[in-house]
Enzyme design. Structure first.
Site, PDB file in Angstrom:
ATOM      1  N   LYS A 163       5.333   2.588  -2.949  1.00  0.00           N
ATOM      2  CA  LYS A 163       5.165   4.005  -3.303  1.00  0.00           C
ATOM      3  C   LYS A 163       5.384   4.153  -4.790  1.00  0.00           C
ATOM      4  O   LYS A 163       6.125   3.380  -5.401  1.00  0.00           O
ATOM      5  CB  LYS A 163       6.183   4.870  -2.552  1.00  0.00           C
ATOM      6  CG  LYS A 163       5.765   6.314  -2.430  1.00  0.00           C
ATOM      7  CD  LYS A 163       4.742   6.475  -1.330  1.00  0.00           C
ATOM      8  CE  LYS A 163       4.336   7.907  -1.101  1.00  0.00           C
ATOM      9  NZ  LYS A 163       3.572   8.037   0.150  1.00  0.00           N
ATOM     10  N   THR A 169      -5.332  12.274   7.233  1.00  0.00           N
ATOM     11  CA  THR A 169      -3.924  12.418   7.637  1.00  0.00           C
ATOM     12  C   THR A 169      -3.790  13.571   8.633  1.00  0.00           C
ATOM     13  O   THR A 169      -3.108  13.441   9.663  1.00  0.00           O
ATOM     14  CB  THR A 169      -3.019  12.615   6.404  1.00  0.00           C
ATOM     15  OG1 THR A 169      -3.321  11.588   5.463  1.00  0.00           O
ATOM     16  CG2 THR A 169      -1.555  12.517   6.773  1.00  0.00           C
ATOM     17  N   SER A 228      -7.510   4.934   4.451  1.00  0.00           N
ATOM     18  CA  SER A 228      -7.428   4.237   3.158  1.00  0.00           C
ATOM     19  C   SER A 228      -7.751   2.759   3.348  1.00  0.00           C
ATOM     20  O   SER A 228      -8.437   2.142   2.543  1.00  0.00           O
ATOM     21  CB  SER A 228      -6.021   4.359   2.567  1.00  0.00           C
ATOM     22  OG  SER A 228      -5.934   5.501   1.758  1.00  0.00           O
ATOM     23  N   ASN A 247      -3.245  19.223   1.654  1.00  0.00           N
ATOM     24  CA  ASN A 247      -4.163  18.279   2.297  1.00  0.00           C
ATOM     25  C   ASN A 247      -3.824  18.094   3.774  1.00  0.00           C
ATOM     26  O   ASN A 247      -4.664  18.291   4.648  1.00  0.00           O
ATOM     27  CB  ASN A 247      -4.124  16.940   1.539  1.00  0.00           C
ATOM     28  CG  ASN A 247      -4.971  15.890   2.221  1.00  0.00           C
ATOM     29  OD1 ASN A 247      -4.581  15.332   3.237  1.00  0.00           O
ATOM     30  ND2 ASN A 247      -6.160  15.632   1.700  1.00  0.00           N
ATOM     31  N   LYS A 279       0.856  -1.192   0.000  1.00  0.00           N
ATOM     32  CA  LYS A 279       0.000   0.000   0.000  1.00  0.00           C
ATOM     33  C   LYS A 279       0.879   1.224   0.000  1.00  0.00           C
ATOM     34  O   LYS A 279       1.869   1.282   0.735  1.00  0.00           O
ATOM     35  CB  LYS A 279      -0.846  -0.042   1.294  1.00  0.00           C
ATOM     36  CG  LYS A 279      -1.864   1.050   1.407  1.00  0.00           C
ATOM     37  CD  LYS A 279      -3.197   0.618   0.855  1.00  0.00           C
ATOM     38  CE  LYS A 279      -4.172   1.763   0.710  1.00  0.00           C
ATOM     39  NZ  LYS A 279      -3.893   2.651  -0.420  1.00  0.00           N
ATOM     40  N   LYS A 322       5.037   2.219   8.375  1.00  0.00           N
ATOM     41  CA  LYS A 322       3.845   2.970   8.783  1.00  0.00           C
ATOM     42  C   LYS A 322       2.644   2.037   8.935  1.00  0.00           C
ATOM     43  O   LYS A 322       1.916   2.099   9.918  1.00  0.00           O
ATOM     44  CB  LYS A 322       3.559   4.030   7.705  1.00  0.00           C
ATOM     45  CG  LYS A 322       2.578   5.084   8.119  1.00  0.00           C
ATOM     46  CD  LYS A 322       2.352   6.076   6.995  1.00  0.00           C
ATOM     47  CE  LYS A 322       3.623   6.836   6.646  1.00  0.00           C
ATOM     48  NZ  LYS A 322       3.385   7.872   5.634  1.00  0.00           N
TER      49      LYS A 322
END
Ligand code: NAD
Length: 424
Positions: A114, A198, A358, A229, A78, A102
């Site tokens: 990523k 976030t 997510s 964001n 992810k 994370k």
């Protein structure tokens, strides 16, 4: 807390080296087996593609696209997709590894990945960005998958790009699989609460840290760097909890007001001003480099990496740093912050709220059943509080700072995945 940090004299030009530096320190402290360490020092898959795009001027421009899968030991990988000029293989590798750690810290059933495209989205038309996003989706058709590798937005991307990528992926596969990408607009399977998640995680982590420090939200001031964001939602949610936001800034301008900045007004201003703060009148404009070292109790770097360095760490006045951005502090700055007894809630914990929601989005997509915003926020806050507590406890147990403690928390879980799944 005593300090376990990397050798301050060692420079880290490579972001991935900066990850390895912290990984090695944590591995040594917790006695991680050398086999597991070797697995995690090497990303499992790296893909680089060239994307020729027809620009609006009728000429073809070739863009570089990347996707790195760092690990899949705890589940499918992810991680977000970044559109920025400084995207490169090393940065994507570092960000992918951070995603592994994370997700493990937040206790999510995911590995880490990523992706990114080297481009300047602010200088591209909507049509050019759509063609680029669709070309990237096609080039990654064998990498992405609802149970394989699940992307999401990052710097320079939003729900709009996720919708294009999903549409292209669905066309290739001839079926609708909304769970292949998260951070989607609500109408096509996004989760309520994802947009602010976030920033919300930054807020929950800040409040948890303040409690440990015996400080109350309405008694402290904060400075937030970055007003996209993460930064804008973090500033809004912190101010709603009573924290006085005295400094904000983005790539166009930085501002300070010791009496407190009206964050709702700043958000409203940016919304009407091409999403930037330049020209905001609710505070005094200061130099960009003054923002991070200005007077405050809590500092939230929520823009980009490598902004807290050995040059400015000594001048930071905050007692608490909560890393909204990925990699805002260089390894060389860590010992300086430790010496100053500044508590640092590291990125892999502080900004894990986004990937947590997510995950909720993916769960809702798989179930085909959607939760209320309140359900999402309640589940999110609980997961963040549990993650914060686990890291705090490891910091105490291993007599180290929160950054290395967060790596240890992650490694304790990933180690089980590596060992249980075994090797050839
Ligand atoms: P964004 O593109 O929405 O906003 C980035 C902000 O940083 C903008 O306000 C921009 O003006 C500002 N900025 C850029 N360069 C700057 C500079 N030189 N000085 C000051 N400000 C600058 O991006 P975002 O999604 O808010 O991401 C910010 C950081 O948070 C990144 O490190 C990203 O990897 C990380 N992050 C994002 C999410 C997410 O859900 N969006 C999740 C986890 C981590």
């Amino acid at each position: 807390m005593s300090t376990h940090t990397v050798n301050a004299t060692q420079a880290h030009d490579s972001m991935f080296d900066a990850v390895l530096a912290r990984l090695d320190v944590a591995a040594k402290l917790m006695n991680l087996s050398d086999e597991v360490l070797q697995v995690l020092r090497n990303p499992s898959k790296q893909v680089k593609v060239s994307l020729p795009i027809m620009m609006d001027n009728g000429k073809i421009q070739v863009f570089e696209g990347y996707r790195t899968v760092h690990s899949t030991h705890l589940g499918p990988s992810k991680g977000g997709i970044r559109y920025a000029m400084d995207v490169n293989a090393d940065e994507v590798m570092a960000l992918a590894a951070w995603m592994s750690f994370k997700c493990a810290v937040a206790n999510l059933p995911y590995g880490g990945a990523k992706g990114g495209i080297k481009c300047e989205p602010r200088n591209m038309s909507v049509g050019e960005l759509e063609r680029l996003s669709r070309a990237y989706a096609v080039s990654m058709k064998d990498v992405f998958g609802v149970n394989r590798d699940i992307p999401a937005p990052d710097m320079g991307t939003s729900g709009r790009e996720m919708a294009w990528i999903l549409d292209e992926f669905n066309k290739i596969n001839g079926e609708d699989s909304p769970g292949v990408i998260t951070g989607k607009p609500i109408a096509i399977g996004g989760s309520l609460g994802r947009d602010a998640a976030t920033g919300r995680g930054v807020m929950v982590n800040t409040l948890a840290a303040l409690k440990k420090m015996n400080l109350k939200a309405n008694e402290v001031t904060a400075v937030v760097q970055g007003f996209g964001n993460v930064g804008s939602h973090a500033a809004r949610l912190l101010s709603e909890k009573g924290v006085k936001i005295v400094g904000i800034g983005d790539h166009t301008a930085s501002f300070y007001n010791e009496k407190g900045i009206d964050i709702a007004a700043a958000i409203d201003f940016a919304a009407k001003n091409n999403r930037v703060l330049k020209g905001f009148k609710g505070a005094t404009e200061i130099k960009a480099e003054e923002l991070l070292t200005s007077k405050c109790d809590v500092l939230v770097p929520a823009a980009l990496q490598n902004v807290i360095t050995e040059e400015n760490a000594g001048k930071i006045q905050a007692k608490l740093i909560v890393e909204g951005a990925n990699g805002p502090t260089t390894p060389e700055a860590d010992p300086i912050l430790n010496d100053k007894k500044i508590i640092c809630v590291p990125d892999i914990l502080a900004n894990s709220g986004g990937v947590t929601v997510s995950y909720f989005e993916w769960v809702q997509n798989k179930a085909g059943y959607y939760w209320t915003e309140e359900e999402v926020n309640t589940k999110h806050d609980l997961k963040m509080e549990i993650a914060f507590e686990a890291v705090w406890n490891n910091a105490t147990q291993f007599k180290t700072g929160m950054r290395i403690a967060a790596y240890i928390t992650a490694l304790q879980k990933i180690e089980q995945g590596v060992k249980l799944k075994g090797a050839y």
